[in-house]
Design a protein around this motif. Structure first.
Motif, PDB file in Angstrom:
ATOM      1  N   ALA A  58     -40.094   0.114  26.615  1.00 32.84           N
ATOM      2  CA  ALA A  58     -38.703  -0.262  27.258  1.00 32.84           C
ATOM      3  C   ALA A  58     -38.286  -1.683  26.318  1.00 32.84           C
ATOM      4  CB  ALA A  58     -38.670  -0.535  28.759  1.00 32.84           C
ATOM      5  N   GLN A  59     -39.223  -2.383  26.328  1.00 33.26           N
ATOM      6  CA  GLN A  59     -38.944  -3.806  25.553  1.00 33.26           C
ATOM      7  C   GLN A  59     -38.569  -3.453  24.216  1.00 33.26           C
ATOM      8  OE1 GLN A  59     -42.583  -5.835  26.173  1.00 33.26           O
ATOM      9  NE2 GLN A  59     -41.355  -7.445  27.341  1.00 33.26           N
ATOM     10  N   ALA A  60     -39.062  -2.561  23.455  1.00 34.10           N
ATOM     11  CA  ALA A  60     -38.539  -1.965  22.108  1.00 34.10           C
ATOM     12  C   ALA A  60     -37.154  -1.593  21.944  1.00 34.10           C
ATOM     13  CB  ALA A  60     -39.722  -0.979  21.527  1.00 34.10           C
ATOM     14  N   LYS A  61     -36.755  -0.676  23.138  1.00 36.14           N
ATOM     15  CA  LYS A  61     -35.441  -0.236  23.302  1.00 36.14           C
ATOM     16  C   LYS A  61     -34.608  -1.505  23.602  1.00 36.14           C
ATOM     17  CE  LYS A  61     -32.774   3.441  24.632  1.00 36.14           C
ATOM     18  NZ  LYS A  61     -32.052   3.579  23.617  1.00 36.14           N
ATOM     19  N   TRP A  62     -34.632  -2.027  24.644  1.00 39.35           N
ATOM     20  CA  TRP A  62     -33.975  -3.340  25.025  1.00 39.35           C
ATOM     21  C   TRP A  62     -34.297  -4.527  24.906  1.00 39.35           C
ATOM     22  CZ3 TRP A  62     -34.940   1.014  28.481  1.00 39.35           C
ATOM     23  CH2 TRP A  62     -33.923   2.174  28.562  1.00 39.35           C
ATOM     24  N   GLY A  63     -34.370  -4.979  23.569  1.00 38.97           N
ATOM     25  CA  GLY A  63     -35.165  -6.380  23.455  1.00 38.97           C
ATOM     26  C   GLY A  63     -34.357  -7.528  23.788  1.00 38.97           C
ATOM     27  N   ASP A  64     -33.179  -7.329  24.398  1.00 37.61           N
ATOM     28  CA  ASP A  64     -32.661  -8.876  25.027  1.00 37.61           C
ATOM     29  C   ASP A  64     -33.024  -9.107  26.348  1.00 37.61           C
ATOM     30  OD1 ASP A  64     -31.015  -9.099  22.567  1.00 37.61           O
ATOM     31  OD2 ASP A  64     -29.246  -8.155  23.311  1.00 37.61           O
ATOM     32  N   ILE A  65     -33.662  -8.064  27.103  1.00 37.05           N
ATOM     33  CA  ILE A  65     -33.955  -8.444  28.291  1.00 37.05           C
ATOM     34  C   ILE A  65     -35.349  -9.261  28.329  1.00 37.05           C
ATOM     35  CG2 ILE A  65     -34.980  -7.243  30.617  1.00 37.05           C
ATOM     36  CD1 ILE A  65     -33.103  -4.874  29.868  1.00 37.05           C
ATOM     37  N   THR A  66     -35.409 -10.397  29.109  1.00 36.04           N
ATOM     38  CA  THR A  66     -36.555 -11.308  29.189  1.00 36.04           C
ATOM     39  C   THR A  66     -37.789 -10.771  29.786  1.00 36.04           C
ATOM     40  OG1 THR A  66     -35.915 -12.375  30.895  1.00 36.04           O
ATOM     41  CG2 THR A  66     -34.988 -13.109  29.217  1.00 36.04           C
ATOM     42  N   ASP A  67     -38.789 -11.154  29.311  1.00 33.17           N
ATOM     43  CA  ASP A  67     -40.161 -10.921  30.179  1.00 33.17           C
ATOM     44  C   ASP A  67     -40.154 -11.149  31.575  1.00 33.17           C
ATOM     45  OD1 ASP A  67     -41.439 -10.226  27.721  1.00 33.17           O
ATOM     46  OD2 ASP A  67     -42.406 -12.246  27.390  1.00 33.17           O
ATOM     47  N   ASP A  68     -39.462 -12.030  31.878  1.00 25.44           N
ATOM     48  CA  ASP A  68     -39.175 -12.368  33.529  1.00 25.44           C
ATOM     49  C   ASP A  68     -38.319 -11.132  34.202  1.00 25.44           C
ATOM     50  OD1 ASP A  68     -40.951 -14.615  33.465  1.00 25.44           O
ATOM     51  OD2 ASP A  68     -39.086 -16.072  33.380  1.00 25.44           O
ATOM     52  N   GLU A  69     -37.580 -10.874  33.474  1.00 29.59           N
ATOM     53  CA  GLU A  69     -36.564  -9.738  33.935  1.00 29.59           C
ATOM     54  C   GLU A  69     -37.367  -8.527  34.230  1.00 29.59           C
ATOM     55  OE1 GLU A  69     -32.154 -11.412  32.766  1.00 29.59           O
ATOM     56  OE2 GLU A  69     -33.646 -10.478  31.303  1.00 29.59           O
ATOM     57  N   TRP A  70     -38.338  -8.349  32.901  1.00 33.16           N
ATOM     58  CA  TRP A  70     -38.790  -6.754  32.915  1.00 33.16           C
ATOM     59  C   TRP A  70     -39.821  -6.975  34.047  1.00 33.16           C
ATOM     60  CZ3 TRP A  70     -37.306  -3.094  30.668  1.00 33.16           C
ATOM     61  CH2 TRP A  70     -36.582  -3.126  29.444  1.00 33.16           C
ATOM     62  N   HIS A  71     -40.658  -8.171  34.479  1.00 32.86           N
ATOM     63  CA  HIS A  71     -41.282  -7.947  35.533  1.00 32.86           C
ATOM     64  C   HIS A  71     -40.733  -7.906  36.778  1.00 32.86           C
ATOM     65  CE1 HIS A  71     -44.901  -9.324  37.644  1.00 32.86           C
ATOM     66  NE2 HIS A  71     -44.371 -10.173  38.173  1.00 32.86           N
ATOM     67  N   VAL A 102     -29.556  -3.421  32.066  1.00 31.40           N
ATOM     68  CA  VAL A 102     -29.221  -2.930  30.970  1.00 31.40           C
ATOM     69  C   VAL A 102     -27.421  -2.959  31.008  1.00 31.40           C
ATOM     70  CG1 VAL A 102     -28.373  -0.741  29.690  1.00 31.40           C
ATOM     71  CG2 VAL A 102     -30.684  -1.112  30.538  1.00 31.40           C
ATOM     72  N   GLN A 103     -26.952  -2.685  32.069  1.00 34.42           N
ATOM     73  CA  GLN A 103     -25.487  -3.063  32.217  1.00 34.42           C
ATOM     74  C   GLN A 103     -25.189  -4.510  32.218  1.00 34.42           C
ATOM     75  OE1 GLN A 103     -25.177  -1.370  36.683  1.00 34.42           O
ATOM     76  NE2 GLN A 103     -22.977  -1.685  35.971  1.00 34.42           N
ATOM     77  N   GLU A 104     -25.949  -5.543  32.743  1.00 31.57           N
ATOM     78  CA  GLU A 104     -25.672  -6.937  32.537  1.00 31.57           C
ATOM     79  C   GLU A 104     -25.957  -7.368  31.222  1.00 31.57           C
ATOM     80  OE1 GLU A 104     -28.058 -10.905  33.783  1.00 31.57           O
ATOM     81  OE2 GLU A 104     -28.014  -9.450  35.280  1.00 31.57           O
ATOM     82  N   LYS A 105     -26.891  -7.142  30.506  1.00 33.92           N
ATOM     83  CA  LYS A 105     -27.418  -7.446  29.223  1.00 33.92           C
ATOM     84  C   LYS A 105     -26.410  -6.808  28.267  1.00 33.92           C
ATOM     85  CE  LYS A 105     -30.628 -10.456  30.170  1.00 33.92           C
ATOM     86  NZ  LYS A 105     -30.651 -11.843  29.832  1.00 33.92           N
ATOM     87  N   TYR A 106     -26.202  -5.766  28.252  1.00 34.39           N
ATOM     88  CA  TYR A 106     -25.612  -4.999  27.060  1.00 34.39           C
ATOM     89  C   TYR A 106     -23.882  -4.704  27.430  1.00 34.39           C
ATOM     90  CZ  TYR A 106     -30.098  -4.702  25.224  1.00 34.39           C
ATOM     91  OH  TYR A 106     -31.482  -5.026  24.840  1.00 34.39           O
TER      92      TYR A 106
END
Length: 65
Positions: free
Chosen positions: A17-30, A43-47
């Protein structure tokens, strides 16, 4: 694969998922913990995607797994 499986394997799948949506931070992924609605929201917010577009993008990603 369904979302129950994604949630159960989130640690493994997070890298894809990080490879596809790289602008999302580690904390957000967690914080998503593999939950679909949280991922769609990020995805809505970042892109700047409309909800329907973000949902479609996330579902297409799921189909590639």
């Amino acid at each position: 694969m369904n979302w129950d499986q994604v949630e159960g394997k989130w640690r493994e799948l997070k890298g894809k998922a990080q490879a596809k949506w790289g602008d999302i931070t580690d904390d957000e992924w967690h914080s998503t913990e593999g939950r679909r609605e949280q991922l769609v929201g990020l995805v809505q917010e970042k892109y700047g995607r409309a909800k329907e577009v973000a949902e479609r993008e996330v579902d297409e990603w799921l189909r590639t797994l």
